[in-house]
Design a protein around this motif. Structure first.
Motif, PDB file in Angstrom:
ATOM      1  N   ASP A   1       0.828  -1.215   0.000  1.00 28.33           N
ATOM      2  CA  ASP A   1       0.000   0.000   0.000  1.00 28.33           C
ATOM      3  C   ASP A   1       0.856   1.257   0.000  1.00 28.33           C
ATOM      4  O   ASP A   1       1.880   1.336   0.680  1.00 28.33           O
ATOM      5  N   ASN A   2       0.413   2.228  -0.764  1.00 32.37           N
ATOM      6  CA  ASN A   2       0.999   3.567  -0.672  1.00 32.37           C
ATOM      7  C   ASN A   2      -0.117   4.595  -0.796  1.00 32.37           C
ATOM      8  O   ASN A   2      -1.130   4.454  -0.136  1.00 32.37           O
ATOM      9  N   GLY A   3       0.043   5.629  -1.621  1.00 28.25           N
ATOM     10  CA  GLY A   3      -0.920   6.711  -1.604  1.00 28.25           C
ATOM     11  C   GLY A   3      -1.848   6.762  -2.799  1.00 28.25           C
ATOM     12  O   GLY A   3      -1.553   6.223  -3.864  1.00 28.25           O
ATOM     13  N   GLU A   4      -2.973   7.444  -2.589  1.00 22.97           N
ATOM     14  CA  GLU A   4      -3.823   7.875  -3.693  1.00 22.97           C
ATOM     15  C   GLU A   4      -3.590   9.367  -3.830  1.00 22.97           C
ATOM     16  O   GLU A   4      -3.951  10.150  -2.945  1.00 22.97           O
ATOM     17  N   ILE A   5      -2.948   9.742  -4.934  1.00 23.40           N
ATOM     18  CA  ILE A   5      -2.433  11.099  -5.103  1.00 23.40           C
ATOM     19  C   ILE A   5      -2.875  11.647  -6.445  1.00 23.40           C
ATOM     20  O   ILE A   5      -2.785  10.970  -7.469  1.00 23.40           O
ATOM     21  N   VAL A   6      -3.350  12.888  -6.424  1.00 18.53           N
ATOM     22  CA  VAL A   6      -3.707  13.594  -7.654  1.00 18.53           C
ATOM     23  C   VAL A   6      -2.746  14.763  -7.806  1.00 18.53           C
ATOM     24  O   VAL A   6      -2.557  15.547  -6.862  1.00 18.53           O
TER      25      VAL A   6
END
Length: 250
Positions: free
Chosen positions: A47-52
């Motif tokens: 798991d890591n990030g949800e990034i926009v």
């Protein structure tokens, strides 16, 4: 307790981190890397990030800054913040110290959470028990009275800046070298000379107040003098915000 990765619901509910990027592309890439490293350290597993990321044209930014066209910069970046909000960002980061001058008032009129880059820095300095620190950054950052007041009023911190000639040197190296990841030994020596001079004037530490400066100098260069990297501190604050309610923290 930390939730084991294999026991988490899928897809994992996460806060989406919105990055107002492109200022510069080098700093933006570092933010993305460091955010994912920090989030993976919290979550574990894969798991890591949800990034926009909404990335701007840095040519526009350097023009606005060097020509003092702050109203144009605010209109330009306001549209980019709109795009981040449409993309579902739960929190927004502006990864440029300089452009907080216009992004701060943009975000003040909105409900989306915004982590001001000065605040985790001010908190770290206060936690270290320091009250007077040096500031390196662009000319606009080093000469910002709004920034001085924020550090003084919120954290009781006085900022020291280089003299005019050294400010010009710091700014030139940022715009002509660091934003292109052109890392020169002679420029590093100049920065450290300037830091040492400010230390001699009473600075108890130094803020790396541009998100590319940490590419050139860091704590290892002056082990006995506190160095506050706004990039790393900003990222850490975003990771803490994003993982606050996910069970990622012990």
């Amino acid at each position: 307790m930390t939730t084991p990765p294999q026991s988490r619901p899928r897809p994992l509910p996460q806060k989406i981190i919105g990055i107002l990027g492109g200022m510069s592309d080098q700093a933006t890439a570092e933010y993305y890397r460091l955010l994912n490293e920090g989030l993976n350290a919290r979550y574990g597993g894969w798991d890591n990030g949800e990034i926009v990321i909404v990335s701007v044209n840095f040519g526009n930014i350097q023009h606005f800054v060097r020509q003092g066209e702050w109203e144009s910069a605010e209109r330009y970046l306001s549209g980019k913040v709109d795009a981040l909000e449409r993309a579902g960002a739960d929190v927004i980061l502006c990864m440029s110290n300089t452009m907080h001058r216009v992004v701060e008032p943009i975000m003040a009129a909105r409900s989306t959470p915004f982590i001001h880059i000065a605040d985790p820095t001010g908190e770290a300095i206060r936690a270290a028990g320091l009250t007077q620190v040096a500031l390196l950054g662009t000319l606009a950052t080093m000469r910002s009275e709004t920034l001085r007041r924020r550090f003084q009023d919120r954290f009781g911190i006085t900022l020291l800046t280089p003299d005019e000639a050294d400010q010009t040197t710091v700014d030139r190296i940022i715009f002509d070298e660091l934003v292109r990841r052109d890392l020169r030994p002679e420029s590093k020596a100049e920065y450290l000379r300037i830091v040492d001079g400010l230390r001699g004037q009473g600075a108890q530490g130094v803020i790396l107040g541009c998100t590319e400066i940490f590419l050139l100098i860091g704590q290892d260069d002056r082990p006995d003098f506190p160095v506050f990297d706004t990039t790393g501190l900003h990222v850490a604050a975003a990771v803490a915000f994003a993982t606050e309610e996910t069970g990622a923290e012990a």
